[in-house]
Design a protein around this motif. Structure first.
Motif, PDB file in Angstrom:
ATOM      1  N   ASN A  88       0.847  -1.192   0.000  1.00 25.86           N
ATOM      2  CA  ASN A  88       0.000   0.000   0.000  1.00 25.86           C
ATOM      3  C   ASN A  88       0.883   1.243   0.000  1.00 25.86           C
ATOM      4  O   ASN A  88       1.772   1.386   0.840  1.00 25.86           O
ATOM      5  CB  ASN A  88      -0.910  -0.015   1.235  1.00 25.86           C
ATOM      6  N   MET A  89       0.629   2.173  -0.940  1.00 26.04           N
ATOM      7  CA  MET A  89       1.496   3.341  -1.089  1.00 26.04           C
ATOM      8  C   MET A  89       0.767   4.664  -0.875  1.00 26.04           C
ATOM      9  O   MET A  89       1.258   5.717  -1.272  1.00 26.04           O
ATOM     10  CB  MET A  89       2.137   3.319  -2.483  1.00 26.04           C
ATOM     11  N   LYS A  90      -0.421   4.655  -0.250  1.00 27.09           N
ATOM     12  CA  LYS A  90      -1.194   5.887  -0.080  1.00 27.09           C
ATOM     13  C   LYS A  90      -0.446   6.915   0.752  1.00 27.09           C
ATOM     14  O   LYS A  90      -0.457   8.114   0.429  1.00 27.09           O
ATOM     15  CB  LYS A  90      -2.544   5.560   0.561  1.00 27.09           C
ATOM     16  N   SER A  91       0.197   6.497   1.844  1.00 28.32           N
ATOM     17  CA  SER A  91       0.910   7.444   2.696  1.00 28.32           C
ATOM     18  C   SER A  91       2.092   8.067   1.957  1.00 28.32           C
ATOM     19  O   SER A  91       2.365   9.264   2.103  1.00 28.32           O
ATOM     20  CB  SER A  91       1.395   6.753   3.970  1.00 28.32           C
ATOM     21  N   LEU A  92       2.776   7.269   1.128  1.00 27.97           N
ATOM     22  CA  LEU A  92       3.906   7.805   0.368  1.00 27.97           C
ATOM     23  C   LEU A  92       3.433   8.790  -0.693  1.00 27.97           C
ATOM     24  O   LEU A  92       4.104   9.803  -0.956  1.00 27.97           O
ATOM     25  CB  LEU A  92       4.692   6.670  -0.277  1.00 27.97           C
ATOM     26  N   ILE A  93       2.289   8.530  -1.293  1.00 24.35           N
ATOM     27  CA  ILE A  93       1.751   9.460  -2.291  1.00 24.35           C
ATOM     28  C   ILE A  93       1.398  10.788  -1.635  1.00 24.35           C
ATOM     29  O   ILE A  93       1.652  11.868  -2.199  1.00 24.35           O
ATOM     30  CB  ILE A  93       0.522   8.835  -2.983  1.00 24.35           C
ATOM     31  N   ALA A  94       0.834  10.744  -0.408  1.00 22.37           N
ATOM     32  CA  ALA A  94       0.512  11.979   0.303  1.00 22.37           C
ATOM     33  C   ALA A  94       1.785  12.765   0.633  1.00 22.37           C
ATOM     34  O   ALA A  94       1.821  14.003   0.507  1.00 22.37           O
ATOM     35  CB  ALA A  94      -0.265  11.652   1.578  1.00 22.37           C
ATOM     36  N   LYS A  95       2.827  12.068   1.051  1.00 25.40           N
ATOM     37  CA  LYS A  95       4.094  12.741   1.341  1.00 25.40           C
ATOM     38  C   LYS A  95       4.691  13.349   0.078  1.00 25.40           C
ATOM     39  O   LYS A  95       5.302  14.421   0.134  1.00 25.40           O
ATOM     40  CB  LYS A  95       5.072  11.749   1.965  1.00 25.40           C
ATOM     41  N   ARG A  96       4.531  12.697  -1.034  1.00 28.34           N
ATOM     42  CA  ARG A  96       5.063  13.245  -2.273  1.00 28.34           C
ATOM     43  C   ARG A  96       4.324  14.512  -2.680  1.00 28.34           C
ATOM     44  O   ARG A  96       4.927  15.466  -3.172  1.00 28.34           O
ATOM     45  CB  ARG A  96       4.974  12.201  -3.394  1.00 28.34           C
ATOM     46  N   GLN A  97       3.012  14.540  -2.477  1.00 28.05           N
ATOM     47  CA  GLN A  97       2.258  15.756  -2.768  1.00 28.05           C
ATOM     48  C   GLN A  97       2.715  16.905  -1.879  1.00 28.05           C
ATOM     49  O   GLN A  97       2.839  18.053  -2.328  1.00 28.05           O
ATOM     50  CB  GLN A  97       0.763  15.491  -2.578  1.00 28.05           C
ATOM     51  N   GLN A  98       3.009  16.609  -0.624  1.00 29.61           N
ATOM     52  CA  GLN A  98       3.533  17.637   0.282  1.00 29.61           C
ATOM     53  C   GLN A  98       4.897  18.122  -0.189  1.00 29.61           C
ATOM     54  O   GLN A  98       5.192  19.330  -0.154  1.00 29.61           O
ATOM     55  CB  GLN A  98       3.632  17.060   1.695  1.00 29.61           C
ATOM     56  N   ALA A  99       5.737  17.189  -0.627  1.00 31.50           N
ATOM     57  CA  ALA A  99       7.063  17.570  -1.116  1.00 31.50           C
ATOM     58  C   ALA A  99       6.967  18.411  -2.377  1.00 31.50           C
ATOM     59  O   ALA A  99       7.764  19.339  -2.594  1.00 31.50           O
ATOM     60  CB  ALA A  99       7.900  16.319  -1.366  1.00 31.50           C
ATOM     61  N   MET A 100       5.993  18.137  -3.233  1.00 34.54           N
ATOM     62  CA  MET A 100       5.803  18.943  -4.443  1.00 34.54           C
ATOM     63  C   MET A 100       5.410  20.377  -4.080  1.00 34.54           C
ATOM     64  O   MET A 100       5.867  21.340  -4.722  1.00 34.54           O
ATOM     65  CB  MET A 100       4.734  18.304  -5.318  1.00 34.54           C
ATOM     66  N   SER A 101       4.580  20.550  -3.052  1.00 36.12           N
ATOM     67  CA  SER A 101       4.212  21.901  -2.602  1.00 36.12           C
ATOM     68  C   SER A 101       5.426  22.643  -2.055  1.00 36.12           C
ATOM     69  O   SER A 101       5.618  23.841  -2.322  1.00 36.12           O
ATOM     70  CB  SER A 101       3.120  21.814  -1.537  1.00 36.12           C
ATOM     71  N   GLN A 102       6.268  21.921  -1.305  1.00 35.61           N
ATOM     72  CA  GLN A 102       7.479  22.548  -0.784  1.00 35.61           C
ATOM     73  C   GLN A 102       8.424  22.940  -1.910  1.00 35.61           C
ATOM     74  O   GLN A 102       9.087  23.988  -1.843  1.00 35.61           O
ATOM     75  CB  GLN A 102       8.168  21.583   0.187  1.00 35.61           C
ATOM     76  N   LEU A 103       8.485  22.127  -2.946  1.00 39.53           N
ATOM     77  CA  LEU A 103       9.321  22.468  -4.084  1.00 39.53           C
ATOM     78  C   LEU A 103       8.809  23.725  -4.785  1.00 39.53           C
ATOM     79  O   LEU A 103       9.607  24.603  -5.163  1.00 39.53           O
ATOM     80  CB  LEU A 103       9.359  21.296  -5.069  1.00 39.53           C
ATOM     81  N   ALA A 104       7.493  23.842  -4.953  1.00 45.26           N
ATOM     82  CA  ALA A 104       6.929  25.031  -5.598  1.00 45.26           C
ATOM     83  C   ALA A 104       7.241  26.289  -4.787  1.00 45.26           C
ATOM     84  O   ALA A 104       7.594  27.333  -5.344  1.00 45.26           O
ATOM     85  CB  ALA A 104       5.424  24.865  -5.770  1.00 45.26           C
ATOM     86  N   SER A 105       7.128  26.208  -3.452  1.00 42.77           N
ATOM     87  CA  SER A 105       7.454  27.361  -2.592  1.00 42.77           C
ATOM     88  C   SER A 105       8.932  27.711  -2.687  1.00 42.77           C
ATOM     89  O   SER A 105       9.306  28.893  -2.732  1.00 42.77           O
ATOM     90  CB  SER A 105       7.078  27.052  -1.144  1.00 42.77           C
ATOM     91  N   ALA A 106       9.781  26.699  -2.711  1.00 44.60           N
ATOM     92  CA  ALA A 106      11.218  26.949  -2.791  1.00 44.60           C
ATOM     93  C   ALA A 106      11.584  27.590  -4.128  1.00 44.60           C
ATOM     94  O   ALA A 106      12.436  28.491  -4.188  1.00 44.60           O
ATOM     95  CB  ALA A 106      11.981  25.642  -2.604  1.00 44.60           C
ATOM     96  N   GLU A 107      10.968  27.163  -5.213  1.00 48.02           N
ATOM     97  CA  GLU A 107      11.246  27.767  -6.517  1.00 48.02           C
ATOM     98  C   GLU A 107      10.774  29.213  -6.570  1.00 48.02           C
ATOM     99  O   GLU A 107      11.448  30.071  -7.158  1.00 48.02           O
ATOM    100  CB  GLU A 107      10.577  26.932  -7.609  1.00 48.02           C
ATOM    101  N   ALA A 108       9.619  29.510  -5.934  1.00 43.70           N
ATOM    102  CA  ALA A 108       9.139  30.899  -5.884  1.00 43.70           C
ATOM    103  C   ALA A 108      10.103  31.773  -5.087  1.00 43.70           C
ATOM    104  O   ALA A 108      10.398  32.917  -5.480  1.00 43.70           O
ATOM    105  CB  ALA A 108       7.739  30.947  -5.278  1.00 43.70           C
ATOM    106  N   ALA A 109      10.606  31.256  -3.968  1.00 40.39           N
ATOM    107  CA  ALA A 109      11.566  32.013  -3.158  1.00 40.39           C
ATOM    108  C   ALA A 109      12.859  32.253  -3.932  1.00 40.39           C
ATOM    109  O   ALA A 109      13.488  33.314  -3.810  1.00 40.39           O
ATOM    110  CB  ALA A 109      11.848  31.274  -1.860  1.00 40.39           C
ATOM    111  N   TYR A 110      13.262  31.255  -4.734  1.00 41.83           N
ATOM    112  CA  TYR A 110      14.475  31.407  -5.536  1.00 41.83           C
ATOM    113  C   TYR A 110      14.310  32.508  -6.589  1.00 41.83           C
ATOM    114  O   TYR A 110      15.206  33.348  -6.769  1.00 41.83           O
ATOM    115  CB  TYR A 110      14.807  30.075  -6.199  1.00 41.83           C
ATOM    116  N   ARG A 111      13.172  32.523  -7.237  1.00 43.10           N
ATOM    117  CA  ARG A 111      12.933  33.577  -8.239  1.00 43.10           C
ATOM    118  C   ARG A 111      12.893  34.950  -7.581  1.00 43.10           C
ATOM    119  O   ARG A 111      13.419  35.943  -8.121  1.00 43.10           O
ATOM    120  CB  ARG A 111      11.634  33.290  -8.985  1.00 43.10           C
ATOM    121  N   ASN A 112      12.275  35.055  -6.415  1.00 46.15           N
ATOM    122  CA  ASN A 112      12.201  36.339  -5.710  1.00 46.15           C
ATOM    123  C   ASN A 112      13.594  36.801  -5.293  1.00 46.15           C
ATOM    124  O   ASN A 112      13.902  38.010  -5.368  1.00 46.15           O
ATOM    125  CB  ASN A 112      11.297  36.204  -4.490  1.00 46.15           C
ATOM    126  N   ALA A 113      14.452  35.883  -4.859  1.00 47.73           N
ATOM    127  CA  ALA A 113      15.813  36.250  -4.466  1.00 47.73           C
ATOM    128  C   ALA A 113      16.593  36.812  -5.651  1.00 47.73           C
ATOM    129  O   ALA A 113      17.378  37.761  -5.513  1.00 47.73           O
ATOM    130  CB  ALA A 113      16.528  35.046  -3.870  1.00 47.73           C
TER     131      ALA A 113
END
Length: 377
Positions: A88-113
């Motif tokens: 069963n991989m449901k918990s890992l899929i949820a963690k991956r979605q969270q990691a994708m959100s963190q990546l989007a925030s990090a890329e936005a911060a990089y562009r702002n810098a």
């Protein structure tokens, strides 16, 4: 014609000797007659081992979770790349979605810098200038030179410091992006580890889980093997290694079988066992042989360290079988044939078989008796 049989129990084998009187038979070509000679042959050693597949994979759980799918049971065959077990991989899929959100925030911060760095490079102290309508920049035109002359400041150093702070912001944001990407790659590998794929064409030889089981890392799932190519794994005493090498031939006997099977030395392990002073050797079985993984088998090897006493030796082709008993056609002085039951050694060597009893050195026998070879009645 009279038949005399004597039964003697010897080493667990019933030995029969016979003397069959015969009348003169048809003539035998002299080329077909062999004079029995004595031969001192090397002793034979039987080494027990087991039949193993050439390729076998033991799948274990790499991630904790519930078993979501098991492809089949023992004996079921699957092609290369087929899914065998999945968790069963449901918990890992949820963690991956969270990691994708963190990546989007990090890329936005990089562009702002990057934008803030370019702003500081083109328009220094832009925020202060906006607050007072550009007055601080006007004042600094006169005040900065005076401060530098009085040793109370350095405009160039201050500007380099501001640009460096902005570049540090870019580097920090870039590191955040890389961390988020690494977290996603780690989760992707974890997702891959929840699925076990068949690495080659084979069958399930052992199944340790069923759907719904809860597993932890390291727990066995299934054993998958290619049973089309089998081997016999044997621990060979170190003193016998000099008589075998990779590619050399030997003979084996499978459990429950009477006929010997030709085998070839496929691999000799490089290290001996320090406790038993043996070395593991794998012998390849011929293709199509009826054997099963885990079956008991024996390898028959010559022991050059010891010798049999001198025994009569005859060609293997001279032996005929009467039921389960070996026999030979003896050529008497008058040219008649007599069937003699013999007791042979367990293992023929180089096409010759040592005879324990039934004939003696100097006797003449037919080397290749055919269907028409018979005693006269």
């Amino acid at each position: 014609m009279k038949l005399f049989l004597t039964s003697i129990a010897c080493t667990g084998i019933i030995f029969l000797s016979s003397a069959l009187a015969s009348e003169p038979a048809g003539k035998i070509d002299q080329a077909e007659i062999y004079t029995v000679s004595s031969n001192s042959l090397a002793a034979i050693v039987r080494l027990g081992g087991s039949v193993v597949p050439e390729k076998i994979v033991n799948f274990t759980a790499q991630m904790p979770g519930d078993v979501n799918f098991v492809a089949g049971s023992e004996g079921d065959a699957f092609k290369n790349g087929a899914i065998l077990v999945s968790l069963n991989m449901k918990s890992l899929i949820a963690k991956r979605q969270q990691a994708m959100s963190q990546l989007a925030s990090a890329e936005a911060a990089y562009r702002n810098a990057q934008v803030q760095y370019n702003l500081e490079r083109v328009n220094p102290n832009s925020q202060g200038n906006q607050l007072l309508g550009g007055a601080p920049d006007l004042f600094s035109t006169f005040s900065d030179p005076m401060r530098s002359m009085m040793g109370q400041g350095n405009q160039r150093v201050e500007r380099n410091s501001s640009l460096y702070a902005r570049s540090v912001g870019i580097e920090t944001a870039s590191n955040s992006v890389q961390q988020a990407q690494a977290a996603i790659r780690e989760l992707d590998e974890s997702l891959k580890n929840t699925i076990s794929y068949a690495p080659f064409d084979g069958v399930i030889v052992n199944k340790m889980v069923v759907e719904g089981d809860i597993v932890q890392p390291g727990m066995p799932l299934i054993n998958f093997a290619d049973i089309t190519r089998l081997q016999i794994r044997v621990d060979v005493p170190s003193r016998l290694l000099k008589v075998i090498k990779v590619g050399s031939k030997a003979q084996a006997q499978l459990d429950g079988e009477t006929n010997l099977v030709p085998v070839v030395v496929e691999r000799i392990f490089p290290m001996a066992d320090s406790g038993g002073h043996t070395t593991t050797v794998k012998f390849a079985l011929p293709a199509g042989i009826e054997a099963h993984s885990g079956m008991y088998a024996e390898i028959i090897l010559a022991d050059p360290g010891s010798k049999h006493s001198a025994l009569p030796a005859i060609p293997k082709s001279a032996i005929v079988w009467r039921g389960s008993l070996p026999a030979v056609f003896q050529v008497r002085e008058n040219g008649s044939l007599k069937l003699r039951l013999i007791r042979v050694d367990e293992m023929p060597l180089n096409g010759m078989v040592s005879v324990i009893s039934g004939i003696k050195a100097g006797d003449r026998i037919v080397t290749q008796p055919g269907p028409n070879t018979h005693i006269s009645r």
